[in-house]
Design an enzyme around this catalytic site. Structure first.
Site, PDB file in Angstrom:
ATOM      1  N   ASN A 122      -1.730  -3.912 -16.941  1.00 55.90           N
ATOM      2  CA  ASN A 122      -2.381  -5.227 -16.798  1.00 55.90           C
ATOM      3  C   ASN A 122      -1.538  -6.533 -16.147  1.00 55.90           C
ATOM      4  OD1 ASN A 122      -5.097  -4.352 -17.258  1.00 55.90           O
ATOM      5  ND2 ASN A 122      -4.760  -4.704 -19.413  1.00 55.90           N
ATOM      6  N   GLU A 166      -6.846  -2.723 -10.972  1.00 56.60           N
ATOM      7  CA  GLU A 166      -6.276  -3.887 -11.717  1.00 56.60           C
ATOM      8  C   GLU A 166      -6.460  -5.284 -11.115  1.00 56.60           C
ATOM      9  OE1 GLU A 166      -2.603  -4.252 -13.621  1.00 56.60           O
ATOM     10  OE2 GLU A 166      -2.792  -2.307 -14.736  1.00 56.60           O
ATOM     11  N   PRO A 196       6.480   0.524 -10.998  1.00 54.08           N
ATOM     12  CA  PRO A 196       7.672   1.540 -10.775  1.00 54.08           C
ATOM     13  C   PRO A 196       7.178   2.866 -11.584  1.00 54.08           C
ATOM     14  CG  PRO A 196       8.153  -0.115 -12.289  1.00 54.08           C
ATOM     15  CD  PRO A 196       6.838  -0.437 -11.626  1.00 54.08           C
ATOM     16  N   PHE A 197       6.507   2.958 -12.299  1.00 55.16           N
ATOM     17  CA  PHE A 197       6.016   4.211 -12.946  1.00 55.16           C
ATOM     18  C   PHE A 197       4.883   4.972 -12.101  1.00 55.16           C
ATOM     19  CE2 PHE A 197       7.755   1.385 -16.032  1.00 55.16           C
ATOM     20  CZ  PHE A 197       8.758   1.953 -16.495  1.00 55.16           C
ATOM     21  N   GLY A 222      -0.695   4.185  -7.659  1.00 58.23           N
ATOM     22  CA  GLY A 222      -1.922   4.954  -7.329  1.00 58.23           C
ATOM     23  C   GLY A 222      -3.154   4.218  -7.426  1.00 58.23           C
ATOM     24  N   ASP A 223      -4.556   4.839  -7.564  1.00 53.96           N
ATOM     25  CA  ASP A 223      -5.520   3.882  -7.549  1.00 53.96           C
ATOM     26  C   ASP A 223      -5.647   2.801  -8.467  1.00 53.96           C
ATOM     27  OD1 ASP A 223      -6.793   5.300  -5.045  1.00 53.96           O
ATOM     28  OD2 ASP A 223      -6.935   6.992  -6.290  1.00 53.96           O
ATOM     29  N   SER A 254      -0.257   9.189  -8.653  1.00 56.02           N
ATOM     30  CA  SER A 254      -0.535  10.853  -8.556  1.00 56.02           C
ATOM     31  C   SER A 254      -2.104  10.659  -8.229  1.00 56.02           C
ATOM     32  CB  SER A 254      -0.456  11.152 -10.058  1.00 56.02           C
ATOM     33  OG  SER A 254      -0.617  10.401 -10.877  1.00 56.02           O
TER      34      SER A 254
HETATM   35  P1  ADP Z   1      -1.060   6.989 -11.039  1.00 62.41           P
HETATM   36  O1  ADP Z   1      -1.843   7.477  -9.771  1.00 62.41           O
HETATM   37  O2  ADP Z   1       0.325   7.747 -10.830  1.00 62.41           O
HETATM   38  O3  ADP Z   1      -1.846   7.162 -12.307  1.00 62.41           O
HETATM   39  P2  ADP Z   1      -1.858   4.283 -11.083  1.00 62.41           P
HETATM   40  O4  ADP Z   1      -1.790   3.256  -9.931  1.00 62.41           O
HETATM   41  O5  ADP Z   1      -3.115   4.808 -11.154  1.00 62.41           O
HETATM   42  O6  ADP Z   1      -0.572   5.281 -10.810  1.00 62.41           O
HETATM   43  O7  ADP Z   1      -1.155   3.490 -12.403  1.00 62.41           O
HETATM   44  C1  ADP Z   1      -1.485   4.046 -13.703  1.00 62.41           C
HETATM   45  C2  ADP Z   1      -1.382   3.108 -14.759  1.00 62.41           C
HETATM   46  O8  ADP Z   1      -0.299   2.494 -14.901  1.00 62.41           O
HETATM   47  C3  ADP Z   1      -2.359   2.033 -14.408  1.00 62.41           C
HETATM   48  O9  ADP Z   1      -3.380   2.162 -15.482  1.00 62.41           O
HETATM   49  C4  ADP Z   1      -1.714   0.679 -14.405  1.00 62.41           C
HETATM   50  O10 ADP Z   1      -2.405  -0.360 -15.027  1.00 62.41           O
HETATM   51  C5  ADP Z   1      -0.472   0.788 -15.142  1.00 62.41           C
HETATM   52  N1  ADP Z   1       0.761   0.391 -14.894  1.00 62.41           N
HETATM   53  C6  ADP Z   1       0.951  -0.392 -14.019  1.00 62.41           C
HETATM   54  N2  ADP Z   1       2.208  -1.208 -13.939  1.00 62.41           N
HETATM   55  C7  ADP Z   1       2.705  -0.700 -15.044  1.00 62.41           C
HETATM   56  C8  ADP Z   1       4.040  -0.806 -15.479  1.00 62.41           C
HETATM   57  N3  ADP Z   1       4.970  -1.575 -15.174  1.00 62.41           N
HETATM   58  N4  ADP Z   1       4.202   0.118 -16.834  1.00 62.41           N
HETATM   59  C9  ADP Z   1       3.431   0.711 -17.378  1.00 62.41           C
HETATM   60  N5  ADP Z   1       2.112   0.904 -16.716  1.00 62.41           N
HETATM   61  C10 ADP Z   1       1.848   0.427 -15.682  1.00 62.41           C
END
Ligand code: ADP
Ligand code: MG
Length: 620
Positions: free
Chosen positions: A188, A216, A153-154, A210-211, A242
């Site tokens: 994680n 993970e 969600p973030f 995102g990627d 992003s």
């Molecule tokens: P972005 O491209 O926006 O950075 P990502 O998919 O790369 O999106 O995710 C960013 C980070 O958020 C990753 O390291 C992921 O492991 C972590 N993540 C996944 N789920 C959550 C969550 N519920 N709360 C916080 N961080 C999370």
């Protein structure tokens, strides 16, 4: 059993028939279905001299269903097709096309006709063969693929959940895909989840973020004791982060124009509704501490990783954070002393024409991302109990796609209550092998040894390296394949490696073509070329030239800029030894410990859901 049809061309008519419209007073149409499109021609009240809006490419169709009128006196059956055409401004909008099967006297006969068309359409979308003798019934369709959807969600600007509800869930419901949706709760979480799932229950794992979330998932699968089987689980990506590099590459492979933001998400969701997969190269990365991780995207040092990590604070901007980060980092340009060594791969002269000059995606900086209207949900088959969906489940009426009970009508040309869903494009037969699964990569053609190319490209072949011996050195982990090309970090490299010691502005090792949704760092790279593409920029480059390189990368034409500091090589393995004491190293956009690092590419170790390949776009 009926013999399959002979090979079809894109324009072979498969079905042809006359249909009315909904509401019944509307025009009448002649419909023709070919392997790539539905052709619609108005017959009455006035035949069209030149059909307008009469071609629906199947690449823009998510799915279809048949419906029945609530009025017992109406013997017609209805065929609804869910399409996502591009509007005048370029963005996709959902449009339902509904046709009335009414040529027969009884509802049963009309329903059989509507189902024949719906089945044929679904077979084409899922890449299933159609029988040659015209007997097309819903039993032809195997059970719906079951997907595990993981949403962060973030992700990106925090819109992942909203976009998932508003766009992804409706579209994959229309496609008749069976799915379970889980929101990740922390970093994680996805990694832990995939370590515990029963592999046989799922046909694919899709990350909606995102990627980083896919990173993970792949690492979680490779940490399982049954990693060899687990890593073959097809994975897919729906871009809501992003950094959406892999989605950019999937979009290009699917033949769509470059896209960012919501457009990219809709393109990738459409591709997911259609079957098609590719083997996915994975890079096994060993860090200074001996820790090993697996990368599907990139290892970066210097300018690229600095921008990635320092722009975290601008996360609210979405992918525009990288543009802003690039500008800021240019102002304080650093060089880093380091040693880059690599095991060169071979080059194939036949394909030495890089895909230059890609059309440009609308920059996300200027993109207004207003979420579209929320289409009402047809049904959302949550048939597993592992879902921790925080929505009240009553919002998602349960129903199996083959359910005999009529479900509430989703949205029918404005959504009248008079028609109910009859059938939604999936049966209960056992799953058959994916006919779009590609055969293993072919044997390499005539090969030349690789060389460092500066400012110009040579195209690599998918030439193989010897298979790992049983007692391979570097077999440093109980899970995952052994890195038989790599001696331990710190030990001397074997003969045949090339070493450069320089002041670098950046070093980037990339597996697929894209470094970002609209950054084509290795324009000729493929998901399964068996190669890691090494790009580097030496010190001495001007800020203006570095900016030019990044601007040209949007089109994948940075190797044409004539920059003497830009270097490129393809490799099977590499080692990077930073000699500058402080810096940032990233693997797939995630920061890792700083220090010497080495990696080996494992060709086709994973499986990526890509949808069918699109026609290659012409160079402008
Ligand atoms: P972005 O491209 O926006 O950075 P990502 O998919 O790369 O999106 O995710 C960013 C980070 O958020 C990753 O390291 C992921 O492991 C972590 N993540 C996944 N789920 C959550 C969550 N519920 N709360 C916080 N961080 C999370
Ligand atoms: Mg590759």
């Amino acid at each position: 059993m009926a013999p399959p049809l002979p090979p079809l061309t894109a324009s072979t008519p498969l079905l042809h028939g006359e249909f009315g419209s909904y509401p019944a007073r509307g025009p009448r149409f002649a419909l023709t279905l070919t392997p790539q499109a539905l052709h619609i021609q108005r017959l009455r009240p006035k035949p069209e001299a030149r059909p307008r809006g009469g071609l629906v490419p199947l690449a823009e169709v998510s799915g279809c269903c048949t419906l029945r009128s609530c009025s017992p006196s109406d013997s017609a059956a209805y065929l609804s097709i869910y399409t996502y055409p591009r509007g005048r401004r370029g963005g996709r909008r959902r449009a339902t096309r509904t046709f009335r099967a009414d040529r027969a006297a009884t509802y049963e006969e009309n329903r059989a006709e509507a189902q024949r068309w719906a089945t044929a359409l679904m077979c084409l979308l899922r890449g299933l063969p159609l029988p040659g003798d015209g007997e097309i019934t819903p039993e032809l369709l195997p059970r719906a693929p079951r997907l595990l959807l993981l949403v962060n969600p973030f992700g990106g600007r925090g819109l992942a959940w909203q976009w998932c509800q508003n766009h992804v869930v409706p579209m994959i419901s229309e496609a008749g895909l069976s799915f379970n949706l889980i929101q990740t709760e922390r970093q994680n979480h996805a990694r832990e989840l995939v370590q515990g799932i029963s592999l046989s229950e799922w046909d694919g794992i899709i990350t909606i973020s995102g990627d980083g979330l896919l990173y993970e998932v792949l690492n979680g699968l490779l940490e399982r004791p049954d990693w060899e089987e687990a890593v073959k689980m097809p994975v897919g990506i729906l871009p809501c982060g992003s950094g959406n590099a892999l989605a950019g590459a999937v979009n290009l492979h699917g033949g769509f124009e470059p896209a960012v933001g919501l457009d990219l998400l809709l393109n990738c969701s459409l591709l997911l509704c259609h079957s098609g997969r590719r083997p996915l190269d994975l890079l096994s990365v060993t860090l200074a501490s001996g820790t090993r991780c697996f990368s599907f995207l990139s290892v970066a040092w210097g300018f690229v990783s600095d921008v990635d990590i320092q722009s975290e604070r601008f996360r609210a901007l979405g992918s525009a954070r990288f543009t802003l980060g690039t500008v800021l980092r240019l102002a304080t340009l650093h060089t880093y002393r380091g040693r880059l060594s690599y095991l060169p791969a071979t080059l194939e002269p036949a394909s030495a024409t890089p895909t230059h000059g890609l059309p440009r995606a609308k920059s996300e900086l200027t993109l207004a991302l207003a979420p579209g209207p929320v289409p009402p949900l047809a049904h959302s088959p949550l048939h597993r109990s592992v879902s921790d969906l925080p929505l009240p489940l009553s919002q998602y009426p349960l129903g199996s796609p083959g359910s005999p009970e009529p479900l509430p009508n989703p949205s029918l040309n404005g959504g009248g209550p008079e028609v109910v869903r009859d059938w939604a494009g999936a049966g209960d037969a056992p799953l058959s092998p994916d006919p779009l699964l590609p055969s293993p990569p072919g044997s390499p053609g005539e090969a030349l040894p690789s060389s460092i190319t500066e400012g110009s490209l040579k195209i690599p072949t998918s030439s193989g390296v010897p298979p790992p011996p049983a007692d391979a050195p570097g077999a440093n982990s109980t899970c995952g394949p052994s890195d038989h090309l790599l001696p331990p970090l710190g030990a001397p490299l074997p003969p045949g490696w090339v070493t450069l010691e320089e002041d670098f502005v950046l070093i980037l090792a990339i597996s697929p073509s894209h470094l970002g949704a609209d950054l084509v760092a290795a324009p000729h790279a493929r998901f399964d070329d068996g190669l890691v593409h090494l790009c580097w920029v030496r010190g001495g480059i001007s800020r203006a030239m570095l900016l030019r390189l990044f601007l040209a990368m949007e089109h994948g034409s940075h190797f044409n800029v004539g920059c003497p500091q830009l270097g490129y090589a393809v490799a099977h393995a590499f080692r990077l030894e930073p000699l500058t004491p402080r810096g940032v190293l990233t693997v797939d956009g995630e920061q890792v410990e700083y220090g010497p690092v080495q990696a080996q590419l494992h060709p086709g170790l994973g499986t990526l859901l890509t949808g069918p390949p699109g026609c290659p776009r012409r160079k402008p």
